[in-house]
Design an enzyme around this catalytic site. Sequence first.
Site, PDB file in Angstrom:
ATOM      1  N   THR A  47       0.777  -1.446  -0.128  1.00 41.50           N
ATOM      2  CA  THR A  47      -0.053  -0.163   0.090  1.00 41.50           C
ATOM      3  C   THR A  47       0.921   1.318  -0.027  1.00 41.50           C
ATOM      4  O   THR A  47       0.463   2.307  -0.686  1.00 41.50           O
ATOM      5  CB  THR A  47      -0.979  -0.094   1.254  1.00 41.50           C
ATOM      6  OG1 THR A  47      -1.639  -1.171   1.323  1.00 41.50           O
ATOM      7  CG2 THR A  47      -1.792   1.133   1.347  1.00 41.50           C
ATOM      8  N   TYR A 137       6.522 -11.464   5.658  1.00 42.30           N
ATOM      9  CA  TYR A 137       5.468 -11.113   4.973  1.00 42.30           C
ATOM     10  C   TYR A 137       5.088 -12.070   3.775  1.00 42.30           C
ATOM     11  O   TYR A 137       5.912 -12.057   2.899  1.00 42.30           O
ATOM     12  CB  TYR A 137       5.703  -9.469   4.367  1.00 42.30           C
ATOM     13  CG  TYR A 137       4.684  -8.734   3.606  1.00 42.30           C
ATOM     14  CD1 TYR A 137       3.542  -9.315   3.343  1.00 42.30           C
ATOM     15  CD2 TYR A 137       5.096  -7.637   3.124  1.00 42.30           C
ATOM     16  CE1 TYR A 137       2.367  -8.666   2.701  1.00 42.30           C
ATOM     17  CE2 TYR A 137       3.919  -7.009   2.449  1.00 42.30           C
ATOM     18  CZ  TYR A 137       2.778  -7.422   2.182  1.00 42.30           C
ATOM     19  OH  TYR A 137       1.877  -6.672   1.630  1.00 42.30           O
ATOM     20  N   LYS A 167       2.637 -12.111   8.478  1.00 36.76           N
ATOM     21  CA  LYS A 167       1.448 -11.379   7.856  1.00 36.76           C
ATOM     22  C   LYS A 167       1.162 -12.188   6.596  1.00 36.76           C
ATOM     23  O   LYS A 167       1.812 -12.330   5.738  1.00 36.76           O
ATOM     24  CB  LYS A 167       2.112  -9.760   7.518  1.00 36.76           C
ATOM     25  CG  LYS A 167       1.154  -9.288   6.448  1.00 36.76           C
ATOM     26  CD  LYS A 167       1.600  -7.695   6.221  1.00 36.76           C
ATOM     27  CE  LYS A 167       1.034  -7.111   4.958  1.00 36.76           C
ATOM     28  NZ  LYS A 167      -0.427  -7.159   4.724  1.00 36.76           N
ATOM     29  N   GLY A 192      -4.193 -10.399   6.184  1.00 34.61           N
ATOM     30  CA  GLY A 192      -4.112  -9.499   5.275  1.00 34.61           C
ATOM     31  C   GLY A 192      -5.172  -8.943   4.021  1.00 34.61           C
ATOM     32  O   GLY A 192      -4.898  -8.466   3.004  1.00 34.61           O
ATOM     33  N   GLU A 195     -11.352  -7.971   2.586  1.00 34.13           N
ATOM     34  CA  GLU A 195     -12.807  -8.442   2.211  1.00 34.13           C
ATOM     35  C   GLU A 195     -13.145  -9.868   2.891  1.00 34.13           C
ATOM     36  O   GLU A 195     -14.065 -10.163   2.710  1.00 34.13           O
ATOM     37  CB  GLU A 195     -12.872  -8.376   0.671  1.00 34.13           C
ATOM     38  CG  GLU A 195     -11.982  -9.183  -0.221  1.00 34.13           C
ATOM     39  CD  GLU A 195     -10.746  -8.162  -0.434  1.00 34.13           C
ATOM     40  OE1 GLU A 195      -9.814  -8.326   0.667  1.00 34.13           O
ATOM     41  OE2 GLU A 195     -10.300  -8.185  -1.477  1.00 34.13           O
TER      42      GLU A 195
HETATM   43  C1  HMN Z   1       0.483  -3.836   2.340  1.00 30.67           C
HETATM   44  O1  HMN Z   1       1.603  -4.600   2.481  1.00 30.67           O
HETATM   45  O2  HMN Z   1       0.456  -2.679   2.126  1.00 30.67           O
HETATM   46  C2  HMN Z   1      -0.701  -4.754   2.743  1.00 30.67           C
HETATM   47  O3  HMN Z   1      -1.161  -4.869   4.018  1.00 30.67           O
HETATM   48  C3  HMN Z   1      -1.341  -5.244   1.674  1.00 30.67           C
HETATM   49  C4  HMN Z   1      -2.831  -5.762   1.936  1.00 30.67           C
HETATM   50  O4  HMN Z   1      -2.845  -7.123   2.596  1.00 30.67           O
HETATM   51  C5  HMN Z   1      -3.881  -5.639   0.802  1.00 30.67           C
HETATM   52  N1  HMN Z   1      -3.377  -6.815  -0.119  1.00 30.67           N
HETATM   53  C6  HMN Z   1      -2.896  -6.754  -1.212  1.00 30.67           C
HETATM   54  O5  HMN Z   1      -2.506  -5.390  -1.706  1.00 30.67           O
HETATM   55  C7  HMN Z   1      -2.669  -7.893  -2.081  1.00 30.67           C
HETATM   56  C8  HMN Z   1      -5.271  -5.830   1.312  1.00 30.67           C
HETATM   57  O6  HMN Z   1      -5.153  -4.542   2.324  1.00 30.67           O
HETATM   58  C9  HMN Z   1      -5.985  -5.408   0.001  1.00 30.67           C
HETATM   59  O7  HMN Z   1      -5.770  -4.037  -0.599  1.00 30.67           O
HETATM   60  C10 HMN Z   1      -7.404  -5.586   0.429  1.00 30.67           C
HETATM   61  O8  HMN Z   1      -7.761  -6.584   1.101  1.00 30.67           O
HETATM   62  C11 HMN Z   1      -8.260  -5.168  -0.907  1.00 30.67           C
HETATM   63  O9  HMN Z   1      -8.352  -6.106  -1.678  1.00 30.67           O
END
Ligand code: HMN
Length: 296
Positions: A47, A137, A167, A192, A195
């Site tokens: 993110t 991770y 994670k 993580g 949804e």
């Molecule tokens: C990060 O490293 O920023 C996260 O925590 C990633 C996070 O697990 C997101 N997963 C992915 O990007 C694959 C989720 O928050 C994801 O954006 C959310 O479940 C919506 O699909």
Amino acid sequence: TARLNGLIAATYTPMNTDGDLELAQVAPLVERLLDDGVQGLYVCGSTGEGMSLSTAERKATTEAFITANAGRVPLIVQVGHNSLADARDLAQHAAQAGADIVSATCPSYFKANDIPTLVECIADIAAAAPNTPFYYYHIPGMTGSTIDIVRLLEAGIEQVPNLVGLKYTDTKLFEFQACQAVADGKLDIVFGCDEMLLGALATGATAAIGSTYNVIAPIYLRIIEAFVKNDLTAAREEQMRSIEFIRLMNTYPFHSGIKEMLRLQGVPMGRCRLPQQQLTSEQCSTLKQDLQDLGL
Ligand code: HMN
């Protein structure tokens, strides 16, 4: 050891319209998240575009979040890098700067294709900050890793002294549950996939890290509250609101869309860096309307 609880926001990295860091915006973001009930910060993950930042930028971003947080909630710094030397450097920096936890993906351009090699990579990074708890991770959708995570944990527990958590960013709830069983209380297994939070709670999750906790944390707090009260009907309804939101955001360049939503909510985050796309001005207006239609 460290134990995370509740919602951990995978923080956005504020940039300006040219895509340069705008670290003055870190403090307002942190205040907003803590006001919303977020109980931890995961910095420079997917993110936060950690992989799209230079090592110097990652250090500066880390320091800005540590200063803004001022020790109020656990702060995790993601240091994964294709260069293990850079990953070690970032781990050491994070620990010295005052991070509570270091976390890292495995190198993913060249992949560690067997468990001993992957454990060696993890041990190498974790040893750079030997007194700081380390969370591996697991995000196979991004790293392309095909290693069996449950068996990796078994080996990691034996061989990496400061490995205290995982994670888990994948959608296999059975595997997430198996990770918790193998960890047997010795490791903190954090979910993580925003949804699927309700499903993860059913398997025993006590903490979750995600992107959408930056903007709709109250919905997830209601899921947890309803789950604890055993009101599954209410919990499902709230989870469905999150699913509708994520399905909507997936029709836009996802993270650029959430950055735009944060701007609409008064916390401007600028744009995302390439290769992530920017929103067109047309998309900015339709997004605003779409969010209103969802009551957000
Ligand atoms: C990060 O490293 O920023 C996260 O925590 C990633 C996070 O697990 C997101 N997963 C992915 O990007 C694959 C989720 O928050 C994801 O954006 C959310 O479940 C919506 O699909």
